[in-house]
Scaffold this active site. Sequence first.
Site, PDB file in Angstrom:
ATOM      1  N   LYS B  91       0.485  -1.431  -0.207  1.00 35.44           N
ATOM      2  CA  LYS B  91      -0.259   0.002   0.189  1.00 35.44           C
ATOM      3  C   LYS B  91       1.117   1.029  -0.015  1.00 35.44           C
ATOM      4  CE  LYS B  91      -4.192  -2.016   0.011  1.00 35.44           C
ATOM      5  NZ  LYS B  91      -5.341  -1.823  -0.595  1.00 35.44           N
ATOM      6  N   GLU B 113      -9.508   5.649   3.043  1.00 30.30           N
ATOM      7  CA  GLU B 113     -10.715   4.762   3.663  1.00 30.30           C
ATOM      8  C   GLU B 113      -9.096   3.675   3.957  1.00 30.30           C
ATOM      9  OE1 GLU B 113      -9.868   5.020   0.020  1.00 30.30           O
ATOM     10  OE2 GLU B 113      -9.411   3.027  -0.162  1.00 30.30           O
ATOM     11  N   SER B 381       1.855  -9.613  -0.813  1.00 29.98           N
ATOM     12  CA  SER B 381       1.300  -8.832  -0.693  1.00 29.98           C
ATOM     13  C   SER B 381       1.092  -7.751   0.457  1.00 29.98           C
ATOM     14  CB  SER B 381      -0.041  -8.346  -1.193  1.00 29.98           C
ATOM     15  OG  SER B 381      -0.655  -9.472  -0.362  1.00 29.98           O
TER      16      SER B 381
HETATM   17  C1  LIG Z   1      -1.883  -7.191   2.573  1.00 32.86           C
HETATM   18  C2  LIG Z   1      -2.819  -6.461   2.356  1.00 32.86           C
HETATM   19  N1  LIG Z   1      -2.935  -7.050   0.517  1.00 32.86           N
HETATM   20  C3  LIG Z   1      -4.152  -6.892  -0.411  1.00 32.86           C
HETATM   21  C4  LIG Z   1      -4.686  -5.998   0.299  1.00 32.86           C
HETATM   22  C5  LIG Z   1      -6.151  -6.115  -0.966  1.00 32.86           C
HETATM   23  O1  LIG Z   1      -6.158  -4.298  -1.532  1.00 32.86           O
HETATM   24  P1  LIG Z   1      -5.737  -4.742  -3.255  1.00 32.86           P
HETATM   25  O2  LIG Z   1      -6.411  -5.750  -3.914  1.00 32.86           O
HETATM   26  O3  LIG Z   1      -5.875  -2.843  -3.539  1.00 32.86           O
HETATM   27  O4  LIG Z   1      -5.164  -4.880  -3.214  1.00 32.86           O
HETATM   28  C6  LIG Z   1      -4.487  -5.377   1.101  1.00 32.86           C
HETATM   29  C7  LIG Z   1      -6.042  -4.454   1.570  1.00 32.86           C
HETATM   30  O5  LIG Z   1      -5.979  -4.479   2.507  1.00 32.86           O
HETATM   31  C8  LIG Z   1      -3.470  -6.252   1.927  1.00 32.86           C
HETATM   32  O6  LIG Z   1      -3.787  -4.911   2.793  1.00 32.86           O
END
Ligand SMILES: Cc1ncc(COP(=O)(O)O)c(C=O)c1O
Lengths: 265, 399
Positions: B91, B113, B381
């Site tokens: 993020k 948000e 992620s």
């Molecule tokens: C670690 C992590 N991965 C994925 C996401 C999902 O968001 P996005 O689909 O925008 O990557 C989030 C959202 O809070 C997250 O904290």
Amino acid sequence: MSRLQITFDALKQQQRKALIPFITAGDPAQKMTVPLMHGLVTAGADVIELGVPFSDPMADGPVIQRASERALKQGMTLRGVLNMVAEFRQQNTRTPVVLMGYGNPIEAMGWSEFAQRCEEVGVDGVLTVDFPPEESHDAFEHLQRHHIAPIFLLAPTTNEARIKQVAKLARGYVYYVSLKGVTGSGSIDLSAIEEKMPQLRKHIQLPIGVGFGIRDAATAKAVAKLCDGVVVGSRIVQEVETSNEQNVVANVSKLVSELRQAIDN
Amino acid sequence: MTYNFPDISGHFGQFGGSYMAETLVPAVEELTAQYLRFKDDAEFKAELAYELKHYVGRPSPIYHAKRLSEHLGGAQIYLKREDLNHTGAHKINSAMGQALLAKRMGKKRVIAETGAGMHGVATATVAARFGMECIVYMGAEDIVRQAPNVFRMKLLGATVVPVESGSKTLKDACNEAIRDWVTNVESTFYIFGTAAGPHPYPMMVRDFQCVIGNEAKVQMPEMIGRQPDAVIACVGGGSNAIGLFNPYIEIPEVQIIGVEAGGYGIASGKHAAPLTANAKVGVLHGNRVNLMQDENGQIIETHSISAGLDYPGVGPEHCLLKEIGRAQYVAINDDEAIAAFDALCRFEGIIPALESSHALAHAIKIAPTLAKEKVLLVNLSGRGDKDMNTVAKLKGITL
Ligand SMILES: Cc1ncc(COP(=O)(O)O)c(C=O)c1O
């Protein structure tokens, strides 16, 4: 001539300003909406804005959010709202009704069927808060085909180029949102409205209604002096919230009568 | 075919666009203009590159999960380690980019948000870094399940506002942030958390997140002499996924797989997988996308064990990639995600975020069906520290 045009022309001749109350369809109960609409007219409403409840009302403050939640809990749907207008029209063929809400319930029904139903039941205008002109080409075509007026919001942040664009597309009246914020928030800045009006009038021939933040008769009166109509939403919905099924029509009617008197005096 | 989306008004084919209340239209137009002005500006790019390197800690490494791969007995699983970024998720890539833009636009107040709290923490972090006021909207339910992140945001000086309306999760936090923005439009920059919302957000957030895929495209050939056979990422709104996917769109040999939250299973209706479930196209939060809704167009409540995936819509570029067949979308259920979470802890000593565990779970599912030479690149992620409460509760443990 459309009902909206007839209404605003007549008001102009009488040198009066339009009173445009807003209620959420299905709040506090589905069976109360049509009686409430008739009550609004008897108390002096010139046009009715009928809110179509949506699960995610991003442009609304807590009062109208709660009204939407109450209505959805009662099972209110867009089709149901259209049926209510049909029922209202059995006794009233004169007062314009404008549906106000968000685009997705209409998308789900399909603009073509929606516009056709609007014409059948006697809806006069449609205001979709989250569909700006840039994204509304399809929607307009369908509304136009069925003689339904697209109603637009203009805001303090709207620049001249956009005012011109809206002036071209709008029918019925234009709704000037008098403050930056969601419905029911803040208090109105009369001098800011007064300042903006000439810019709006320069491009817009249609009547201009002003709303958001009108909470009492004195404010309604002051705003009415500056434009062609006042829209009162959250204050009326709040009255609905604090009433019960027995007294809601009487309470709302009393409030609307007070607004009417203030505007006319 | 040349892939060049969005168009000038923010459309990805039939998806995307800019569906906003009038008060915000000038604000999003201004944001688009400013973003287009700065995105190729040498000084802006240099500052962003500097912050990403020295503050965020990029590039993030790619790690060969050898023990896990050997255990599965099929394809090799590689992890793009976004969990090692400062603040523990992808993020911050986009929060940093947006904060630098906010700075140039003279905005001293930022709002966001958040679902899992990772975007809230990233925003609170960059706000502290640049001395901006920060307000984060978070669903009341998410505040409970992601309590550690709420505390982190407060430590960083942010105000966390609980949102009690609707389902009390990410979509409601989004509604409330939009309400704030309408009210404070002139002073405030909305740092949006995912590659969705009105134009320019899906494009801008994607561009900032593309650092993930652009790095991977250099790193993979260095490590294995070629690109992976598939890239896999979880999809909430879709920002970590599009950041990895977009640079690979032009390499047709690389399969692209997005993993949505299957919750209790697609058949149960309790999930957050609009693409996998072929949800009807609709309009919410400023864009036209596949959207979980009932037959009357009301948005329905979603369910996922991971707060960050618990959202009824998905970014417009994913809708397009699915429609044109360039990417494939699948769902992973809560229990499969938990099993993958456990596996990565035990086999590799890495505690993944529950969101990322969904992507990993799909790799774990397909790896045994593939030859040992095949390579799957999974976007890890985020890290799982924030999920301790949720996982402990599932295992019947009170912390
Ligand atoms: C670690 C992590 N991965 C994925 C996401 C999902 O968001 P996005 O689909 O925008 O990557 C989030 C959202 O809070 C997250 O904290």
